[in-house]
Motif scaffolding. Structure first.
Motif, short mmCIF file in Angstrom:
data_model
loop_
_atom_site.label_atom_id
_atom_site.label_comp_id
_atom_site.label_asym_id
_atom_site.label_seq_id
_atom_site.Cartn_x
_atom_site.Cartn_y
_atom_site.Cartn_z
N ASN A 143 48.22 39.15 43.74
CA ASN A 143 47.31 38.32 44.52
C ASN A 143 45.85 38.65 44.27
OD1 ASN A 143 49.30 36.82 45.84
ND2 ASN A 143 49.72 38.58 47.15
N VAL A 144 45.63 39.79 43.64
CA VAL A 144 44.25 40.19 43.37
C VAL A 144 43.85 39.61 42.02
CG1 VAL A 144 42.66 42.13 43.25
CG2 VAL A 144 44.76 42.32 44.60
N LEU A 145 43.02 38.60 42.05
CA LEU A 145 42.79 37.82 40.83
C LEU A 145 42.11 38.61 39.73
CD1 LEU A 145 41.85 34.42 42.41
CD2 LEU A 145 43.93 35.06 41.19
N VAL A 146 41.31 39.61 40.13
CA VAL A 146 40.52 40.28 39.09
C VAL A 146 41.35 41.20 38.20
CG1 VAL A 146 38.34 40.16 40.30
CG2 VAL A 146 39.88 42.08 40.72
N ILE A 147 42.57 41.52 38.61
CA ILE A 147 43.34 42.46 37.81
C ILE A 147 44.10 41.71 36.72
CG2 ILE A 147 45.09 44.27 37.82
CD1 ILE A 147 44.51 44.68 40.75
N PRO A 148 43.86 42.05 35.46
CA PRO A 148 44.62 41.39 34.38
C PRO A 148 46.10 41.72 34.52
CG PRO A 148 42.90 42.85 33.52
CD PRO A 148 42.95 43.07 34.97
N PRO A 149 46.97 40.70 34.47
CA PRO A 149 48.40 40.93 34.73
C PRO A 149 49.07 41.95 33.82
CG PRO A 149 47.91 38.62 34.93
CD PRO A 149 46.67 39.26 34.41
N LEU A 150 48.58 42.10 32.59
CA LEU A 150 49.21 43.14 31.76
C LEU A 150 48.99 44.52 32.37
CD1 LEU A 150 48.86 42.56 27.92
CD2 LEU A 150 50.89 42.55 29.36
#
Ligand SMILES: Nc1ncnc2c1ncn2[C@@H]1O[C@H](COP(=O)(O)OP(=O)(O)OP(=O)(O)O)[C@@H](O)[C@H]1O
Ligand SMILES: [Mg+2]
Lengths: 392, 258
Positions: A143-150
């Protein structure tokens, strides 16, 4: 095991039989995934059992193993190519791709467990808890948009590792049953914690946002002309990549000082210590590394199934992971891959037999362990330099 | 400060009611070969176990090269240059000959995950070198196995395993080698050969000291500079083999034990 002599005259392409096995396995997987009627599934099962029996009895398995060892890199690449081909061929089927991805992620998880159990002799009956810790991390951080999913995958691994830190005390100080019991207790505790924790959704669980890679949301189905493609294709391909990566690291670990020392610690702690091996450090490393891998695979799994609940990470799921390692053969990655496929696919494919499917599954597990107590593909002797022909 | 390589000072080791080592004192000099003999249960293996840190002594002190190593852990003892074989062979039976001997060389290895898994150049050099050393040692002790280094040790007969164990102990280039009944189960000629091989390796390096526990008195007579006789954990005689063999207390201890 004692037969290690090489054939006197090498055929011109010694890897051809192994290559045939890989292609046949790909075709077989395709057939099994497409089979819908119970009789089809059962016939395929019988075919596999008979073919395996014949291959073992005639020495074909041994020969393939020997050829494999001689041309390892080439055959590993072929196996990966066949896997990708299988995924692409089945790209229209939600179900088949979900199955393939699940098998791959369970396989990755089993590699983590194998570092602990197969290499170092540390029993971990909380595998599902560390897998789950990864999945819950993906749910919370997604839910934290700033974290790149990788990075979220990596974070899943780190969180799994972090929650395993308290277990290091019993793991390092005690051996055998006591440490095993502590991991069981930890698994139960983990599940209870999830159930009472409101922030983590309690017993109902949480939604997990999908994976996004370079702006591409895995929730979208890739489009290619008029072809109908499942969005699971994204996950299947990423899971295949992750499996290849972890497999390569696993092999490198086995063929390093650390891997050698893990074996030494498992087989004789006292002797290992008398030759300067730090038993404590080796165990800590194995335990933490294994849990990181469990967490990473769990994080991707969570994103893929998009909804997780405490009931998905129970003691029986931990047992399932341990049974993959035992069925495949301790420390044997290819054995683990086959075992993961059996453990994941069989109960799903035998849905129609409903209440009998787990009975059938258990019988199969018992049969395998009865006739091949060292697992489906027992681990090989270490080969530090697989790409060298001879030792100078 | 003592000038000895190794010194046991009034070491006592008790297991519950059993006193396995009783006020045991001894010294060993650089390059010396010492025979440790005595009837069954007289404390020979226990002295190795106390020295290598498997058990801490109940009382007393142990010094190596002037440093106190009383109660040091096995790893520290190894790093100081002391290695051993075990009376009941302790090899990793499911691992290859290569692997088993390579386990003996752990001092200056690359340790980190990065250099073991990712950037492996140094690792591969080390593996290569250690494998070569392992092979050379096996060529000395068991020539016919040098081309079959990938065989699991479990497939070898007992006497070959004992030789492999000695190779594992020697590969790190130790200062002190502890041999606990290395020739058990060997014929006279095999024992002879084994001792020659050990002396051969010793002659190549500089100043390896050896303590050997052995029931075969011919071996003791031939290779030791000095002997210590234990009985019920106590040192009852010390001197050259000829001296201790003539000692009446020693004769009594052996007769009494049989
Ligand atoms: N771990 C242990 N626990 C209890 N008693 C022990 C232990 N190790 C040794 N002992 C006892 O200490 C005494 C000395 O044993 P040790 O093994 O040192 O004898 P040894 O001289 O090596 O004999 P052998 O010639 O039979 O090998 C014996 O009485 C033995 O039972
Ligand atoms: Mg003994």
């Amino acid at each position: 095991m004692t037969d290690i002599s090489l054939p006197q005259s090498q055929p011109s392409r010694p890897w051809i039989s192994a290559a045939a096995v890989i292609v046949a396995s790909g075709l077989y997987s395709w057939a099994l995934l497409m089979a819908e009627e119970t009789w089809q599934v059962l016939s395929l099962l019988v075919l596999a059992v008979v073919a395996t029996g014949v291959a073992i009895k005639t020495g074909f398995v041994r020969r393939v193993e020997r050829d494999w060892a001689a041309s390892e890199t080439r055959l590993n690449r072929l196996a990966f190519a066949v896997l990708i081909a299988l995924i692409l061929v089945l790209s229209g089927s939600h179900f088949a791709l979900l199955m393939i991805s699940t098998v791959l992620l369970y396989f990755v998880a089993s590699l983590g467990l194998n570092i602990q159990f197969g290499f170092t002799g540390l029993v971990n009956f909380a595998g599902a808890a560390f897998f789950g810790a990864g999945a819950y991390t993906a749910a919370v951080l997604g839910n934290v948009l700033v974290i790149p999913p990788l990075l979220i995958l990596l974070a899943g691994g780190l969180v799994a590792m972090a929650i395993s830190l308290p277990l290091l005390i019993p793991i390092v100080r005690t051996t055998g049953h006591y440490a095993a019991v502590v991991t069981i207790a930890f698994g139960v505790l983990f599940r209870t914690f999830l159930e009472v924790n409101e922030i983590l959704g309690g017993p109902q669980g949480l939604m997990v946002n999908s994976m996004k890679l370079f702006g591409w949301d895995f929730y979208n189905a890739p489009s290619l002309g008029n072809l109908e493609i499942s969005f699971y294709l994204n996950y299947a391909l990423l899971a295949a990549g992750l499996a290849a990566l972890v497999f390569a690291l696993f092999r490198r670990l086995e063929r390093s000082w650390i891997g050698l020392h893990m074996d030494a610690v498992r087989l004789d702690e006292t002797a290992a210590a008398c030759f300067g091996i730090s038993v404590k450090r080796t165990k800590i490393l194995a335990f933490l590394l294994g849990n990181v891998i469990l967490g990473v695979s769990g994080a991707l799994y969570g994103m893929m199934i998009s909804f997780i609940a405490p009931a998905s990470f129970t003691f029986s799921d931990s047992l399932l992971l341990v049974s993959i390692v035992l069925l495949g053969g301790l420390g044997s990655p290819w054995g683990g891959a086959i075992a993961a496929a059996i453990v994941v696919l069989l109960p799903e494919k035998l849905q129609l037999l409903q209440e009998y499917r787990f009975l059938l599954f258990s019988i199969l597990v018992m049969l395998v362990l009865l006739f091949r107590p060292e697992g489906i593909l027992p681990r090989h002797l270490r080969n530090f330099f697989p790409n060298r022909r001879t030792d100078a | 400060m003592t000038g000895h390589l190794l010194e046991f000072r009034n070491v006592v080791k008790r297991f519950g009611g059993v006193t396995a080592l009783d006020d045991f004192s001894m010294t060993l000099d650089q390059s010396e070969i010492l025979g440790l003999i005595g009837p069954n249960g007289s404390g020979k293996t226990t002295s190795f176990n106390v020295l290598t840190g498997i058990y801490g002594p109940t009382e007393g002190q142990v010094f190596f090269e002037g440093q106190e190593i009383t109660g040091a852990d096995p790893r520290a003892v190894y790093e100081a240059g002391i290695v051993r074989t075990f009376q009941r062979s302790r090899l990793c039976l499911s691992l290859s000959i290569y692997d088993n001997i390579m386990i003996g060389d752990t001092s200056r290895l690359v340790r980190g995950l990065w250099s073991n898994l990712i950037s492996r150049r140094r690792l591969e050099e080390q593996l290569d070198m250690t494998r070569r050393q392992a092979r050379d040692l096996v060529a000395t002790f068991s020539g016919h196995l040098a081309d079959r280094m990938d065989q699991p040790v479990g497939a070898l007969p007992m006497i070959e395993r004992r030789r492999i164990e000695i190779c594992r102990a020697l590969i790190s280039g130790p200062r002190l080698l502890l041999l606990d009944e290395p020739s058990a189960g060997m014929t006279h000629d095999e024992t002879h050969q084994l001792m020659d091989d050990i002396l051969d390796v010793r002659a190549r390096g500089e100043g390896l000291s050896i303590i050997i526990v052995e029931h075969e008195m011919g071996v003791i007579e031939r290779i030791t500079d000095r002997c210590i006789v234990l009985s019920y954990g106590r040192k009852i005689a010390e001197g050259t083999y000829a001296e201790v063999a003539a000692d009446s207390e020693v004769q009594n201890a052996y007769l009494g034990a049989d």
